[in-house]
Scaffold this active site. Structure first.
Site: not given
Ligand code: IPE
Ligand code: IPE
Ligand code: MG
Length: 249
Positions: A29, A34, A42, A46, A74, A78, A80, A140, A203, A205
């Protein structure tokens, strides 16, 4: 640089003497934050997150960890914006195209957790290709949780169990933890010993809710694209200081 390398070598030597987690799960996460911090879109986060995956694999080369499970997307992601979801759905293909040689060279087997049929066709194809190509590898097991949600996983398992009971193939009285687990996506995998979450959020999640009943949790205050081998080694060192009791004394 020199000191960084020395710290890494010291930390590695230290953890090699201790008990190794068989299975590490990571909630990767903080990619978005970042990128935002550097004034980038964003998606740049990634992309940088992919390099962190490689550093993690590099770090594990020296260790006897058998399973690495990475939460990549997760069932809630979706929600997003479509452009971000589309970008994320291209990453498995990029990963397989770029890293397949590396996976083969290091005897790494690719696996996936989640509702694969809910993914775009091109993502499904890329993932299937990677899984097929690495199926014979015995080092692995690298598992990506994509379109994965633990509640969905448990409900899906309950439905299958219900169906088998209805068809008379299963007696409800025979369902126990071990038999129930065989209906989960993680069938055949040991539970994670260590769960790492980056980004400072405290958390889970919806990651592996059933399987983490007795996992050690490690929350790191760094963003996933900054994750280094040293961070991995430190998380393992932290794990080695925990006393696991499983309800006993
Ligand atoms: C958890 O991160 C899911 C992944 C890392 C793929 P999220 O960014 O979706 O979690 P929340 O929304 O902050 O709980
Ligand atoms: C984790 O980073 C990647 C995914 C959940 C796909 P985020 O995209 O959730 O990054 P933040 O939490 O918004 O910084
Ligand atoms: Mg996140």
């Amino acid at each position: 640089m020199f000191f960084g390398r020395k710290r890494k070598a010291d930390e590695l030597a230290q953890i090699k003497g201790g008990s190794m987690p068989v299975h590490i799960g990571i909630i990767m996460d903080g990619n978005g934050r970042w990128a935002q911090r550097q004034g980038l879109p964003r998606m740049a986060g990634h992309r940088a997150g992919m390099d962190a995956i490689n550093r993690c694999l590099e770090g594990l080369k020296n260790l006897d960890v058998k399973y690495l499970t990475l939460f990549a997307f997760s069932t809630e992601n979706w929600r997003r914006p479509k452009a971000e979801v589309d970008y994320l759905m291209n990453l498995p293909g990029q990963f397989v195209a770029r890293e397949l040689d590396n996976l083969m060279a290091n005897n790494i087997r690719l696996r996936i957790l989640g509702d694969v049929r809910g993914l775009p066709a091109h993502t499904q194809e890329a993932v299937a290709e990677g899984i097929k190509a690495t199926a014979g590898n015995s080092g692995l097991t690298l598992t990506f949780a994509i379109n994965y949600g633990a509640r969905e996983e448990i409900i899906r398992a309950a439905r299958q169990v219900g169906l088998e009971c209805k068809r008379g193939l299963l007696d409800p009285g025979d369902i126990d933890g071990t038999s129930f687990e065989s209906y989960l996506y993680t069938r055949g995998m040991p539970d994670p010993d260590l769960i790492i979450r980056t980004s400072g959020e405290l958390r889970i999640s919806n990651f592996l809710l059933w399987q983490i009943a007795y996992s050690e949790l490690c929350f790191l205050d760094i963003l996933w694209p900054d994750f280094s081998e040293l961070d991995l080694y430190r998380a393992i060192a932290d794990f080695q200081h925990r006393q696991r009791r499983y309800g006993g004394i």
